[in-house]
Scaffold this active site. Structure first.
Site, PDB file in Angstrom:
ATOM      1  CG  ASP A 100       0.603   5.056   4.175  1.00 27.33           C
ATOM      2  OD1 ASP A 100      -0.219   4.113   4.089  1.00 27.33           O
ATOM      3  OD2 ASP A 100       1.837   4.866   4.212  1.00 27.33           O
ATOM      4  CD  GLU A 101      -0.109   3.009   8.423  1.00 20.79           C
ATOM      5  OE1 GLU A 101      -1.072   2.292   8.814  1.00 20.79           O
ATOM      6  OE2 GLU A 101       1.044   2.571   8.279  1.00 20.79           O
ATOM      7  CD  GLN A 112      -1.511  -3.145   9.085  1.00 23.15           C
ATOM      8  OE1 GLN A 112      -0.490  -2.704   9.584  1.00 23.15           O
ATOM      9  NE2 GLN A 112      -1.604  -3.420   7.796  1.00 23.15           N
ATOM     10  CE  LYS A 122      -2.130  -1.132   3.773  1.00 26.27           C
ATOM     11  NZ  LYS A 122      -1.539  -2.461   3.955  1.00 26.27           N
ATOM     12  CB  THR A 123       3.640   2.353   2.187  1.00 24.01           C
ATOM     13  OG1 THR A 123       2.831   2.193   3.351  1.00 24.01           O
ATOM     14  CG2 THR A 123       4.488   3.597   2.347  1.00 24.01           C
ATOM     15  NE  ARG A 127       3.809  -4.298  11.049  1.00 20.23           N
ATOM     16  CZ  ARG A 127       3.331  -3.867   9.887  1.00 20.23           C
ATOM     17  NH1 ARG A 127       3.998  -3.039   9.149  1.00 20.23           N
ATOM     18  NH2 ARG A 127       2.165  -4.301   9.448  1.00 20.23           N
TER      19      ARG A 127
HETATM   20  P1  ATP Z   1       1.651  -2.173   5.945  1.00 19.39           P
HETATM   21  O1  ATP Z   1       0.231  -2.610   5.931  1.00 19.39           O
HETATM   22  O2  ATP Z   1       2.438  -2.908   6.939  1.00 19.39           O
HETATM   23  O3  ATP Z   1       1.787  -0.685   6.001  1.00 19.39           O
HETATM   24  P2  ATP Z   1       2.056  -2.001   3.107  1.00 19.39           P
HETATM   25  O4  ATP Z   1       0.845  -2.589   2.477  1.00 19.39           O
HETATM   26  O5  ATP Z   1       2.169  -0.541   3.137  1.00 19.39           O
HETATM   27  O6  ATP Z   1       2.265  -2.650   4.539  1.00 19.39           O
HETATM   28  P3  ATP Z   1       4.631  -1.906   1.850  1.00 19.39           P
HETATM   29  O7  ATP Z   1       5.412  -1.495   3.042  1.00 19.39           O
HETATM   30  O8  ATP Z   1       4.342  -0.898   0.807  1.00 19.39           O
HETATM   31  O9  ATP Z   1       3.285  -2.617   2.328  1.00 19.39           O
HETATM   32  O10 ATP Z   1       5.304  -3.156   1.153  1.00 19.39           O
HETATM   33  C1  ATP Z   1       5.745  -4.280   1.886  1.00 19.39           C
HETATM   34  C2  ATP Z   1       7.018  -4.842   1.286  1.00 19.39           C
HETATM   35  O11 ATP Z   1       6.736  -5.481   0.062  1.00 19.39           O
HETATM   36  C3  ATP Z   1       8.026  -3.765   1.002  1.00 19.39           C
HETATM   37  O12 ATP Z   1       9.314  -4.267   1.278  1.00 19.39           O
HETATM   38  C4  ATP Z   1       7.844  -3.519  -0.483  1.00 19.39           C
HETATM   39  O13 ATP Z   1       9.003  -3.012  -1.089  1.00 19.39           O
HETATM   40  C5  ATP Z   1       7.509  -4.911  -1.003  1.00 19.39           C
HETATM   41  N1  ATP Z   1       6.702  -4.894  -2.236  1.00 19.39           N
HETATM   42  C6  ATP Z   1       5.460  -4.381  -2.367  1.00 19.39           C
HETATM   43  N2  ATP Z   1       4.999  -4.563  -3.628  1.00 19.39           N
HETATM   44  C7  ATP Z   1       5.960  -5.200  -4.309  1.00 19.39           C
HETATM   45  C8  ATP Z   1       6.091  -5.674  -5.660  1.00 19.39           C
HETATM   46  N3  ATP Z   1       5.123  -5.520  -6.562  1.00 19.39           N
HETATM   47  N4  ATP Z   1       7.238  -6.292  -5.996  1.00 19.39           N
HETATM   48  C9  ATP Z   1       8.219  -6.472  -5.089  1.00 19.39           C
HETATM   49  N5  ATP Z   1       8.162  -6.045  -3.805  1.00 19.39           N
HETATM   50  C10 ATP Z   1       7.052  -5.425  -3.413  1.00 19.39           C
HETATM   51 MG    MG Z   2       2.336   0.804   4.772  1.00 20.57          MG
END
Ligand code: ATP
Ligand code: MG
Length: 731
Positions: A219-220, A250, A33-34, A594
């Protein structure tokens, strides 16, 4: 350009390149997402869909904001000049700083810190003839903040205040507002309120901010509250280009007014919104995802999502039960030293529910030279409340410790300010004595009020010295915390105060533990001073110790979820109400997710609390997990379910009570004794008593009509009661 969309999966790409209008990316932890948010900013700019002055990206912590900006700049290959990337509060502050007069603020308005807020409330209470001890300013401020963040202002609250408590709050609040105005000050919550009002009432300013937020990204989003939502709705204009990303599983800031409905009913708030779901998790291995998924499945309030990983294999999730918190920390340190061969320490984290839990880990890591740092909080021994209590202890042991004296002579506030200290210093210089000796003489130069305060201060220290001959060191600390009014400084139910009270409890526990090892108070204080000297760890390659709240959005290779016990996780403040219990489950879910590839849950069979060592109960979340989700690697594993250590063991971490009030020496009780009289009382039961309030049963003594219960009341401390006479209600 293609670089920007190549390393995204299909739904991520869809979200990143989505056209105009509101968009929600709703997805589980670690699904990117981030990543979508940062790529979208870069994509909009690189494709000339947006100018950089039209980008506003908001999130919740400074650390997350900094990371977001860095990621965008890396993708762009150049600095992001015009756009705003920051927290909600910084955003609001920028709006107010630009046009303070629109908010009715002076040009150079100031931001009141929490100390100044408390002073204002206190003065208002005095003006109204009310006693700040009976109406602790912190509690009042907590209630005000809760209301403000849910969108209720003073006037609206006053208009519908129906009972005497609310009327009182409304009056104090009115005075508080007037005082802030007179001082040209705003508090943290005001920033959001005033920014919203300015935007609502001033078309010109609104239009400028709207242009700057033509592309608004959040975000969040699951942790937005009513006020933040108001801000967003006002700022959205034209195409209403809001990109919100979040995960309802979350949402962990209910206590600050976070409103899950904002994400659960997103399409109702923003009609015509597109919703993109991401289902592939890139962060964690399959066993970690399975465990986290099984846990969160028990929550009712969620939209529900699927999450899968293509990362085959992976270590089992581990469960370790140590005999006590030291054994728990030892096991973790052992594992970290093994894992260090292939993972840097910077990729490891210990996550805890309450700040006070970091102490045993800090001690173990320090003694083994494992580099570590406490994130989002100070190291245990550097926390203000702990240092204050230590200063009192130093004065008990060495009555002329000037540094300690200066630190706490006015803690809690007793009207001894800088002027008094100056006079004392001059007297000391004149007479060639220490400042403490000079103060003891209560010199005539002092105001009568200062003399009375000092006399009372020395009385407490003298009494403590007398108590020292009668009480165990741990109990002495408990007595002193109460007598000196250190615990009362943190009266109230909000997280910060509870955490500070728990830290003080932990200090008493540490002293008692040291005494058990044959270390007296003096030796203990020396050991602590030495610890402080070598305390600084500037190495970036260090284990992170932090609370679950601080860990949101971050990722680590190795994660330990410590204190997986009832009373800690779920926290005792939150487990009786279904909504709060769901929030605790979300916290545990945030913690588990995490981890990239190694996850353990640890707990201790006993913890030192209530001034004594008590058995704990494993977290009820453990019972909710299918047994094949984790491997129990304890020396003596938990067997079967429901997992309870010993018959009817009370949860040691139950709502940390206050130490005994003055003059009541400790009586050790057999904490696991159970009631065999058939009335079914069990240690760990929560009770309510007409006069003493709520508490927890520590032990049952005797049986039948002679049954007595040892109860630790949250406010009144330890009491022994006969349940048939005392009219105790079980909660
Ligand atoms: P959270 O809910 O914990 O905030 P999030 O959904 O924001 O998580 P991110 O932190 O953006 O998730 O991504 C999680 C991990 O997965 C990061 O290390 C990111 O670089 C990797 N990632 C996300 N999408 C891809 C992709 N398409 N290919 C490779 N790596 C990815
Ligand atoms: Mg995130």
């Amino acid at each position: 350009m293609s670089r920007l969309t190549d390393d995204l999966n299909d739904p991520q790409r869809e979200a990143v390149s989505y056209g105009t209008g509101p968009l929600l990316v709703l997805a589980g932890a670690g699904s990117g997402k981030t990543r979508v948010l940062t790529y979208r900013v870069a994509y909009l700019l690189a494709n000339d869909r947006a100018r950089d002055t039209e980008i506003t990206a908001v999130t919740f912590t400074n650390k997350a904001a900094l990371e977001m900006r860095e990621r965008v700049e890396t993708l762009l290959g150049e600095p992001l000049r015009g756009g705003f990337v920051g927290t909600f509060h910084r955003w609001a502050l920028e709006i107010l700083r630009r046009d303070p007069q629109a908010a009715g603020l002076p040009r150079r308005f100031v931001i009141a810190d929490s100390d100044e807020q408390r002073q204002m409330i206190k003065r208002e209470l005095k003006k109204l003839g009310l006693d700040p001890k009976e109406h602790p300013p912190r509690t009042l401020l907590g209630r005000i903040s809760g209301l403000v963040n849910r969108g209720t202002g003073q006037a609206a609250f006053a208009a519908r205040a129906a009972d005497s408590q609310s009327e009182l709050l409304a009056r104090v609040w009115e005075g508080y507002e007037a005082r802030k105005r007179a001082a040209g000050a705003v508090d943290f919550d005001d920033m959001l309120v005033l920014a919203r009002d300015v935007l609502r009432d001033h078309a010109e300013i609104r239009s400028r901010v709207q242009t700057r937020a033509r592309w608004l990204l959040v975000d969040e989003f699951q942790d937005t509250n009513a006020l933040q939502m108001d801000l967003l709705e006002i700022v959205l204009s034209g195409d209403r280009n809001l990109t919100a990303v979040g995960d309802e599983d979350q949402s962990i800031y209910r206590w600050r007014g976070a409103e899950m409905d904002n994400i659960l009913a997103f399409e109702r708030h923003f009609p015509g919104a597109a919703v993109v779901k991401l289902e592939e998790n890139y962060r964690s291995t399959a066993p970690i995802l399975a465990t986290a998924g099984a846990l969160i499945a028990a929550n009712q309030r969620r939209r529900g999502k699927t999450l899968f990983t293509n990362r085959e294999g992976g270590d089992d999730v581990r469960l370790y039960v140590g005999s006590d918190e030291r054994a728990e920390a030892r096991w973790v340190a052992d594992r970290f030293q093994e894992l260090q061969r292939r993972t840097p320490l910077g990729g490891m984290a210990v996550l805890v529910r309450t700040n006070a839990q970091t102490r045993s880990f800090e001690e173990e890591f320090t003694s083994r030279h494992i580099a570590h740092r406490v994130i989002g909080g100070l190291r245990f021994w550097q926390r203000a409340e702990v240092k204050d209590a230590l200063a009192y202890l130093r004065l008990v042991v060495r009555s002329d410790d000037t540094i300690a004296f200066e630190r706490v002579v006015n803690v809690p506030t007793r009207g001894i300010g800088a002027a008094t200290i100056d006079i004392l210093r001059a007297c000391a210089d004149r007479d060639g004595t220490t400042m403490v000796e000079a103060a003891r003489k209560l010199p005539d130069e002092l105001s009568p009020r200062a003399r009375i305060s000092l006399e009372r201060f020395f009385q407490i220290l003298d009494e403590a010295r007398e108590q020292r001959t009668e009480l165990d060191p741990g109990d002495l600390v408990g007595w002193l915390l109460e007598a000196a009014g250190l615990l009362a400084m943190y009266d109230g139910d909000d997280e910060e105060k509870t955490a500070r009270r728990e830290n003080l409890q932990q200090l008493a526990a540490a002293v008692a533990e040291a005494a058990g090892r044959g270390q007296d108070l003096e030796a203990f204080l020396d050991a602590i001073s030495l610890l402080e000297e070598h305390d600084e760890d500037s190495s970036p390659d260090a284990v992170s110790l932090m609370t679950l709240h601080a860990a949101k959005g971050l990722e680590f290779d190795v994660v330990v979820l410590a204190g997986f016990e009832d009373g800690l996780l779920p926290h005792s403040n939150s487990r009786d109400e279904p909504e709060s219990l769901e929030e605790e489950r979300r916290l545990a879910y945030v913690g588990m997710t995490r981890s990239r590839r190694w996850l353990a849950m640890t707990l201790a069979r006993t913890r030192f609390l209530f001034g004594t060592r008590l058995p704990t109960r494993p977290s009820r979340f453990l019972e909710e997990l299918p047994a094949d989700c984790y491997t129990d690697v304890s020396d003596s594993p938990l067997t079967g379910s429901p997992a309870v250590f010993g018959p009817g063991a009370p949860a040691a971490a139950d709502r940390a009570p206050r130490p005994r009030p003055a003059g009541r020496p400790a009586k050790k009780v057999a904490a696991t004794a159970i009631d065999e009289s058939g009335q079914g009382w069990r240690p760990g039961d929560r009770v309510r008593h007409g006069r003493f309030g709520t508490g927890v049963v520590l032990a049952c003594q005797g049986s039948g009509p002679r049954l007595k219960l040892v109860v630790f009341f949250d406010r009144a401390g330890r009491k022994t009661l006969v349940p048939t006479i005392a009219k105790l209600d079980r909660l």
